[in-house]
Design a protein around this motif. Structure first.
Motif, PDB file in Angstrom:
ATOM      1  N   ILE A  77     -39.777  71.322  40.997  1.00 16.95           N
ATOM      2  CA  ILE A  77     -40.121  71.467  39.518  1.00 16.95           C
ATOM      3  C   ILE A  77     -38.942  70.544  38.503  1.00 16.95           C
ATOM      4  CG2 ILE A  77     -39.914  73.271  37.663  1.00 16.95           C
ATOM      5  CD1 ILE A  77     -40.868  75.068  39.488  1.00 16.95           C
ATOM      6  N   MET A  78     -37.854  70.737  38.881  1.00 18.12           N
ATOM      7  CA  MET A  78     -36.690  69.896  38.281  1.00 18.12           C
ATOM      8  C   MET A  78     -37.145  68.435  38.099  1.00 18.12           C
ATOM      9  SD  MET A  78     -33.668  69.841  36.529  1.00 18.12           S
ATOM     10  CE  MET A  78     -32.671  68.497  36.122  1.00 18.12           C
ATOM     11  N   GLY A  79     -37.528  67.878  39.520  1.00 14.64           N
ATOM     12  CA  GLY A  79     -37.906  66.657  39.272  1.00 14.64           C
ATOM     13  C   GLY A  79     -39.088  66.133  38.395  1.00 14.64           C
ATOM     14  N   VAL A  80     -40.135  67.029  38.545  1.00 13.72           N
ATOM     15  CA  VAL A  80     -41.260  66.876  37.673  1.00 13.72           C
ATOM     16  C   VAL A  80     -40.923  66.826  36.072  1.00 13.72           C
ATOM     17  CG1 VAL A  80     -43.413  67.645  36.873  1.00 13.72           C
ATOM     18  CG2 VAL A  80     -42.951  67.573  39.442  1.00 13.72           C
ATOM     19  N   LEU A  81     -40.158  67.758  35.797  1.00 14.22           N
ATOM     20  CA  LEU A  81     -39.623  67.856  34.429  1.00 14.22           C
ATOM     21  C   LEU A  81     -38.679  66.729  34.011  1.00 14.22           C
ATOM     22  CD1 LEU A  81     -39.139  71.796  34.191  1.00 14.22           C
ATOM     23  CD2 LEU A  81     -40.920  70.460  33.126  1.00 14.22           C
ATOM     24  N   THR A  82     -37.818  66.196  35.201  1.00 11.53           N
ATOM     25  CA  THR A  82     -36.929  65.306  34.602  1.00 11.53           C
ATOM     26  C   THR A  82     -37.787  63.961  34.407  1.00 11.53           C
ATOM     27  OG1 THR A  82     -35.506  66.071  36.003  1.00 11.53           O
ATOM     28  CG2 THR A  82     -34.868  64.034  35.431  1.00 11.53           C
ATOM     29  N   SER A  83     -38.795  63.931  35.190  1.00 16.75           N
ATOM     30  CA  SER A  83     -39.592  62.644  35.176  1.00 16.75           C
ATOM     31  C   SER A  83     -40.136  62.538  33.730  1.00 16.75           C
ATOM     32  CB  SER A  83     -40.447  62.258  36.391  1.00 16.75           C
ATOM     33  OG  SER A  83     -41.608  63.435  36.478  1.00 16.75           O
ATOM     34  N   ALA A 139     -35.921  68.542  30.566  1.00 20.07           N
ATOM     35  CA  ALA A 139     -35.247  68.534  31.601  1.00 20.07           C
ATOM     36  C   ALA A 139     -34.110  69.913  31.862  1.00 20.07           C
ATOM     37  CB  ALA A 139     -34.362  67.227  32.005  1.00 20.07           C
ATOM     38  N   ALA A 140     -33.570  70.287  30.865  1.00 17.85           N
ATOM     39  CA  ALA A 140     -32.779  71.363  31.013  1.00 17.85           C
ATOM     40  C   ALA A 140     -33.293  72.719  31.176  1.00 17.85           C
ATOM     41  CB  ALA A 140     -32.035  71.498  29.536  1.00 17.85           C
ATOM     42  N   VAL A 141     -34.509  72.720  31.100  1.00 14.21           N
ATOM     43  CA  VAL A 141     -35.639  73.872  31.463  1.00 14.21           C
ATOM     44  C   VAL A 141     -35.527  74.089  32.934  1.00 14.21           C
ATOM     45  CG1 VAL A 141     -37.810  74.900  31.725  1.00 14.21           C
ATOM     46  CG2 VAL A 141     -36.793  74.189  29.581  1.00 14.21           C
ATOM     47  N   GLY A 142     -35.715  72.814  33.882  1.00 11.72           N
ATOM     48  CA  GLY A 142     -35.669  72.633  35.212  1.00 11.72           C
ATOM     49  C   GLY A 142     -34.105  73.002  35.653  1.00 11.72           C
ATOM     50  N   MET A 143     -33.170  72.503  34.939  1.00 18.24           N
ATOM     51  CA  MET A 143     -31.788  72.290  35.237  1.00 18.24           C
ATOM     52  C   MET A 143     -31.402  73.861  35.327  1.00 18.24           C
ATOM     53  SD  MET A 143     -29.329  70.556  36.485  1.00 18.24           S
ATOM     54  CE  MET A 143     -29.042  69.052  35.817  1.00 18.24           C
ATOM     55  N   THR A 144     -31.759  74.715  34.314  1.00 19.70           N
ATOM     56  CA  THR A 144     -31.578  76.160  34.463  1.00 19.70           C
ATOM     57  C   THR A 144     -31.857  76.630  35.416  1.00 19.70           C
ATOM     58  OG1 THR A 144     -31.774  76.075  31.828  1.00 19.70           O
ATOM     59  CG2 THR A 144     -31.624  78.270  32.818  1.00 19.70           C
ATOM     60  N   MET A 145     -33.098  76.612  36.004  1.00 23.34           N
ATOM     61  CA  MET A 145     -33.504  77.165  37.150  1.00 23.34           C
ATOM     62  C   MET A 145     -32.598  76.732  38.496  1.00 23.34           C
ATOM     63  SD  MET A 145     -37.473  76.975  36.837  1.00 23.34           S
ATOM     64  CE  MET A 145     -38.378  76.583  35.351  1.00 23.34           C
ATOM     65  N   ILE A 146     -32.369  75.524  38.230  1.00 24.14           N
ATOM     66  CA  ILE A 146     -31.520  74.738  39.379  1.00 24.14           C
ATOM     67  C   ILE A 146     -30.101  75.712  39.616  1.00 24.14           C
ATOM     68  CG2 ILE A 146     -30.235  72.887  40.246  1.00 24.14           C
ATOM     69  CD1 ILE A 146     -32.831  72.290  40.763  1.00 24.14           C
TER      70      ILE A 146
END
Ligand code: ATP
Ligand code: ATP
Ligand code: RIP
Ligand code: MG
Ligand code: MG
Lengths: 292, 506, 313, 313
Positions: D216-222, D53-60
């Motif tokens: 992307i964040m949503g998908v990674l988080t799920s 999830a942090a991969v996505g959070m970084t982009m966010i």
């Protein structure tokens, strides 16, 4: 003239996050309301925030509740709000965790729960060995269990080689359990003081391949009971939250109708093990809890 | 008047990340003089002045300031801009140094607000004082206006008003006219002369030779972070200064052009665009390979027009035709797809991403044209490499953040960014803001080369000589509409100015 | 057009006040009890401690920073107050001690952030974790009780018909509004948040301003902590969980921009009121807690959306 | 000078890697068990879901936004997976359902933020509250158990000697690193976060970019949610509490700037490792839970401080 139970307005506030224990308690409350003809019952949860719980108490009193059924997050943390409520003539019925100034207290003795866990471990290890524990001090029920357990265990030759106070959330408890098992794969028992910790320990032990580890848990929840039934968890202590809820409503109505309620009603706690687990499964089935 | 030295700086060096921006330079500033500071982009002019006013700390060297009561020079340590201000040193920064979220009055008097009852800010007085200061720079605008709402020119005026409000002994103007047009510039020159008469010392940094020769008493030249010389303006000529700046003589290319323009092909036609509500609508055509100059005073509406064409602002009932076909442009993305590019006048706010690398800034629009979304590092490097050398951008390496570049070099990056796109139509809004004289002629040459290759350019500029030198044809705007059209042959300073003030052009 | 600019000219506050009033009407229709003096007092008291710390939080966000340690500080300052009161029985001393702790924590946060150049997020995240850990270590999970009724009055007492926390809140609001709008320091806050470099170049003592804002935040939070603790009736190591989120939410709902430079104390106060009135009303009409959460989320979105949409040309 | 500039040229990562290595040495000395293959596997597995999830959070965070709904989504997606698995016994379908929910929540967040012009803080705060509320309402507070062992393997299984979550994590990291460094979309992310207006003027489809990053964040988080849930062994309406904070902390510790435009996926991963190794080691050496919190706070400050200080001239 007797007041009619139909006119009573009940407000409920749970201190912690929703959890099967409180779901059962809530079911007991709802069942009692249905059985006894209570129409007005407002149930709230404070999600582990004391300030929220205090505000909920105030708001429920303002709303015109005649009685409050309260599961305090902390026994000392709600005294002022409870005092203000009782001064306004509202009856306060605590469940599971007591607080000063309550009208009546329906509970299982959490200290005793801890002691029972200790007794079971002592018996299993014959008074000697190494154990680990995941317990907690954030909420009164857990803290009492922790204290009860530690008091009992300290006079024995059982050594607590690891303790983490992370029982309040299952994901953190899991990480703790995994890490503890890395450092102490040789422990003789791993104590969980609630469902979160018990189930987390079970997951950790399973992935570490320790299928014979002596694990304890607390509460007759579906997951706990099936784990005990399947022999994955050795022992648990059950409470009867459904009954607590049900009884609390009964007491509240009694009080409302002018009767003196009992000050303290102890709801007994019992051991659950592979032998007697079916009784609990059946009991809970009666409350609507299905075990896979 | 005797020539008393107020400020003397000696042996000043300053390095950024190990690279010397200033190497053992010196300067002395005298009471009541206008001292021009010249040098190519990145020569270190702004850096030295920032050291003098306490924004940067120097690595080595000494600074002396005149002690007014003792009337002699004293060594000083200017540790912060506040100390600088207190000692009477003030500066108009090249890059706007205003607080966008606050209003004009607050900006001018930040930290010096008039106080009333109980040490509270006296807002009425504050606004009143601001009106006074704005009057001096001839800016007629409500001081309650938030700075983010101002145009570049207006911001520049506010900057100047702020610097003057200190009643400083030394005022530095770092390229003040870069975003001013003739009229505002004239007001500024008058102001500067008044200051001089009061005994204030003015440091004047500019790439515009005419201005420097019109105003200054002495000129100091830097090259590559080194001190070259200080001369008396009356003793030298433009070409002397230029060769001091660049180390050799410059052949200013005579303008060529016009003959390439393909009058048979209209690449862009703008119809019925209302720039300001109620203003007469704007209609014009741009021919293939043409450089069409747009001249006007600040607020004439040229930038607004560019914004409409580029799809930033709504076009209302107007229409745009590209190569004969009507196009609907409602975002910059549409415009780019229609083959239109725009070099915006506000490079910091709209042209650059300051915290990104030079390379990425240059490529950020270009990569949108690639078919493959996977980027090829080598191919990208080729593109950037070409422009870095073509435009002579002076940098440490292309991974450097663009905000570390000198003002002029930043401007070059914006131009490179758009040239890299090879749009059919390129709108350039004040394209040579802050660019040194040598680089300017390189940019003109590059513009010409691009048009030869088929590009058509609209060049908005407030620098009359530039418009006259570069354009094949000139449109003059006044209050949101076109007030005159001049061909390269018929243009003179007079008729262009006349049109700019709204007069009909005979 | 596509800008996330938040209007500073009072439009947002007006709109939010509208939402709050609308809510009040709805609640009153559904349960007339809502408008009772009792309940209004109740709402104000519940709003008080969040409002007090949110005044500070607004300034923190205006300078472009954040304070995640507020909840832990509510807890820590309250504990300190409780311990001192328990041991000395001296109310003034207890208050002073708590406020001192608040100022110190603020100072640490501020210094880490302004001098140490740490992002405020990191600096205060660390204080949050450290303070909470210390609270549990020192109390061993136990609550701290005192016996001085005057101390208890901070959170529960009245001055005439007005609860003392409400009076403290009003003082804090006046302080915040005055400081941000009338004094030079207020201009500095907006300047620093608007552009730190520019502020420095303009001669503003940026470091001092930042530190001072954190200290103010610490002091206000510790006062909130005293109210919370005395309201609860005991010092609790678990008090103030997620408190900082309430403060931040109120500020942002009230129009403060997370990117700094913009915001108004009064907007924040309206934000706090919105959230409090919402929760209070939902309980009064008997809504289930988890539906309350859903509705709260929806109302936050709608009220901020209405505002940003209203402005987008 | 006084800038909060965070170096982007790998210096920070190197320094952080140094801190992580140092910690490893300390832990090994204190308990040799630390370096066992078992424990390394353990650490990686514990790091996996946060890392994903942090991969996505970084982009966010790079695009200048924030996602507070990650923890609630971990919970919601996990619940959806559990419910579908319980009812259909089809693992693939369960995964798809969970990921779809993730994508949808991301889409909502993104649209509210990019089209509705809501600050990401508000939009995702609302989703956070709403999702959590719904989770409780739908489950009635009960946990959801399934009986398909293959589903359980997502969080607990191995591929050869490597835990499946670790493999998923590696894929997510490669995806994140490639996307942010090798693809056009990556440049767009940094541009949008660096200067939204310039980005728009450069022809970047800002709205699309923002929405896509949220999706992307949503998908990674799920996916993280599926791992958490299957690891726990049941769908829990209280799972993932404060999970978003862990992701944000890891990103910021790893060098991502909360003001947008700067950050690196690899930095974040090192950040996750730092936090995981820290907790693991502290538990291994038997440190008390609350002292762990204190030490964690101190180490976060010190490691970020060392970095910013090291660079300040
Ligand atoms: N903050 C900074 N960080 C790194 N390098 C810098 C910084 N500021 C200036 N420089 C470098 O110092 C050199 C001198 O810059 P300076 O801004 O003084 O030039 P200048 O003479 O004012 O140029 P221009 O005419 O383009 O404004 C340049 O090479 C520039 O890249
Ligand atoms: N008649 C007008 N109506 C509304 N706004 C105006 C008017 N005249 C000037 N302005 C304002 O002044 C600003 C300056 O206009 P613009 O930038 O288009 O002029 P310009 O000719 O490009 O001048 P320059 O770029 O030299 O400042 C505009 O953004 C606009 O807000
Ligand atoms: O897990 C425990 C339950 O067993 C119940 O006692 C209530 O408190 C929770 O924390
Ligand atoms: Mg310069
Ligand atoms: Mg213009």
């Amino acid at each position: 003239a007797d007041k009619d139970a139909k006119d009573i307005s009940i407000g409920v506030s749970f201190g912690q996050n929703v959890h099967p224990f409180f779901v059962a308690m809530q079911k007991g409350i709802e069942k009692a309301c249905a059985d006894l003809g209570v129409e007005n019952c407002n149930i709230l949860a404070a999600d582990s925030s004391l300030e929220t719980q205090v505000s909920q108490i105030e708001n429920l009193v303002t709303k015109g509740s005649d009685v409050l059924l309260l599961n305090p997050y902390d026994s000392d943390g709600v005294v002022n709000a409870v005092k203000a409520a009782t001064e306004k003539g509202v009856g306060v019925f605590t469940m599971d965790v007591d607080c000063e100034g309550s009208t009546s207290f329906v509970a299982s003795d959490n200290k005793k729960v801890g002691e029972m866990l200790a007794d079971a471990v002592i018996e299993q290890l014959e008074g000697k060995g190494k154990i680990a524990i995941i317990d907690g001090i954030t909420v009164t029920s857990l803290k009492d269990r922790t204290d009860g357990f530690m008091d009992k265990i300290k006079d024995t030759d059982i050594e607590v080689v690891a303790e983490q106070q992370t029982a309040h959330a299952r994901d953190t408890a899991l990480a703790s359990a995994e890490n503890i098992l890395q450092a102490h794969p040789d422990i003789d028992a791993f104590v969980g003081v609630n469902e979160n910790s018990g189930m987390a320990i079970l997951s950790a032990a399973t992935s570490a391949g320790l299928s014979n580890l002596y694990i304890t848990t607390v509460d007759a929840t579906a997951e706990n009971m099936s784990a005990i039934r399947d022999g994955k968890v050795a022992i648990g202590v059950s409470q009867d939250p459904y009954k607590m809820g049900y009884t609390a409503v009964e007491q509240a109505i009694k009080w409302y109708q002018g009767e003196e309620p009992e000050e303290f009603i102890e709801v007994p706690v019992e051991y659950m093990d592979k032998e007697n687990i079916q009784e609990f499964i059946d009991r809970e089935k009666g409350y609507g809890v299905e075990v896979e | 008047m005797t020539s008393q030295t107020i400020v003397k700086m000696e042996g000043i060096s300053k390095a950024f990340a190990g690279i010397k921006a200033l190497d053992n330079v010196q300067i002395d500033l005298r009471k009541g003089e206008i001292h021009a500071l010249m040098g190519e982009n990145g020569a270190g002019k702004s850096t030295l002045m920032k050291i003098m006013t306490g924004v940067y700390t120097r690595d080595s060297g000494k600074m002396y300031l005149q002690n007014q009561s003792l009337n002699q020079l004293e060594e000083v340590e200017i540790k912060s801009p506040l100390v600088g201000q207190k000692l009477g040193l003030s500066m108009v920064f090249q890059e706007f140094n205003l607080l966008e979220n606050m209003n004009i009055a607050e900006n001018i008097f930040i930290g010096r607000e008039p106080l009333g009852v109980g040490q509270t800010v006296d807002k009425k007085q504050l606004l009143q004082n601001a009106v006074e200061e704005l009057k001096k720079v001839n800016l007629d605008i409500d001081p309650n206006t938030e700075v983010s709402k101002l145009s570049c020119g207006q911001k520049q005026c506010v900057e100047i008003a702020k610097a003057l409000s200190f009643n400083a002994r030394v005022v530095v103007f770092d390229e003040p006219t870069a975003s001013l047009s003739e009229k505002e510039s004239q007001t500024l020159f008058k102001l500067i002369k008044e200051l001089k008469a009061k005994g204030v010392c003015i440091v004047y940094i500019s790439h515009r030779m005419e201005e420097v020769f019109e105003l200054s008493d002495r000129i100091t030249v830097f090259r590559n972070g080194k001190y070259i010389d200080t001369v008396s303006t009356k003793d030298v000529q433009e070409k002397d200064i230029i060769s001091m700046m660049i180390g050799h003589e410059l052949n200013i290319e005579k303008k060529s052009g016009s003959e390439f323009v393909n009058k048979d092909k209209v690449v862009l036609e703008v119809k019925n665009v209302e720039v300001f509500p109620g203003a007469k609508s704007v209609n014009f055509k741009l021919y293939e390979k043409e450089i069409l100059g747009f001249f006007g005073l600040v607020g004439a509406g040229r930038t607004e027009l560019a914004r409409v064409i580029f799809g930033v602002d709504s076009i209302g009932s107007g229409e745009i035709y590209v190569e004969g076909g009507k196009v609907k442009i409602s975002s910059p993305k549409d415009a780019i797809q229609a083959g239109i590019g725009l070099v915006p006048e506000d490079r910091k706010g709209l042209g650059l991403i300051l915290g990104m690398s030079i390379k990425d800034n240059m490529l950020i629009s270009k990569i949108g044209q690639f078919k493959s979304s996977l980027l090829n590092k080598k191919a990208l490097k080729n593109i950037t490499g070409t422009f870095i050398s073509d435009l002579g951008i002076s940098l440490r390496n292309e991974e450097q953040e663009v905000k570390e570049l000198s003002g002029g070099n930043q401007q070059k990056v914006v131009i490179a960014k758009w040239l890299a796109m090879k749009p059919n139509i390129l709108i350039m809004d004040e394209p040579t803001r802050g660019i040194d004289i040598g680089a300017k002629s390189e940019i003109y040459a590059l513009m010409r080369k691009m048009t030869e290759q088929g590009m058509s350019i609209i060049m908005i500029s407030s620098e009359m000589s530039e418009v006259m030198q570069v354009s094949d044809r000139i449109l003059v705007m006044h209050e949101g509409s076109i007030s005159g059209e001049l061909t390269a042959e018929e243009v003179t300073r007079n008729n262009i100015m006349q049109a700019a003030f709204g007069g009909v052009n005979e | 057009m596509k800008e996330k600019k938040i209007n500073i000219n009072g439009l947002r506050e007006l709109l939010l006040v509208g939402v709050v009033l609308l809510l009040c009407v709805v609640w009153t229709v559904m349960n007339p009890q809502f408008l009772s003096v009792n309940n209004i007092t109740n709402i104000l008291r519940q709003a008080s401690y969040t409002a007090i710390a949110a005044v500070g939080m607004t300034m923190i966000i205006i300078i472009g920073e954040i304070d995640l340690s507020a909840g832990s500080l509510v807890c820590a300052a309250g504990l300190v107050g409780a311990v001192v009161c328990k041991n000395t029985n001296n109310v003034l001393l207890s208050i002073l001690a708590a406020v001192l702790v608040g100022a110190l924590v603020g100072l640490c946060n501020g210094v880490l952030c302004a001098v140490g150049c740490l992002p405020g997020f990191i600096a205060t995240l660390a204080s949050m974790t450290i303070l909470r850990g210390l609270a549990y270590i020192i109390t061993g999970g136990n609550s701290i009780v005192w016996s001085n009724d005057n101390f208890t009055k901070i959170g529960t007492g009245y001055m005439g018909p007005v609860p003392i926390p409400v009076i403290i809140m009003i003082v804090a609001i006046i302080f915040g509004v005055m400081l941000t709008t009338k004094f030079r320091f207020g201009r500095y806050i907006y300047a620093v948040g608007g552009n730190m470099e520019t502020s420095r170049w303009s001669g503003i003592p940026v470091v001092k301003v930042k530190i001072l804002v954190y200290v103010i935040m610490g002091v206000l939070t510790s006062i909130a902590g005293l109210i919370v603790t005395t309201r609860l009736g005991s010092g609790q190591p678990s008090a103030g969980l997620n408190f900082e989120m309430d403060c931040i939410t109120a500020s942002v709902v009230g129009g403060t921009s997370m990117s700094g430079g913009r915001g108004k104390v009064m907007g924040t106060i309206v934000g706090v009121l919105l959230l409090t009135v919402l929760t209070n009303g939902m309980t009064l009409v008997g809504m289930n807690t988890y539906w309350q959460q859903v509705l709260k989320g929806v109302i936050i979105v709608v009220s901020v959306l209405a505002d940003t949409r209203g402005k987008a040309k």
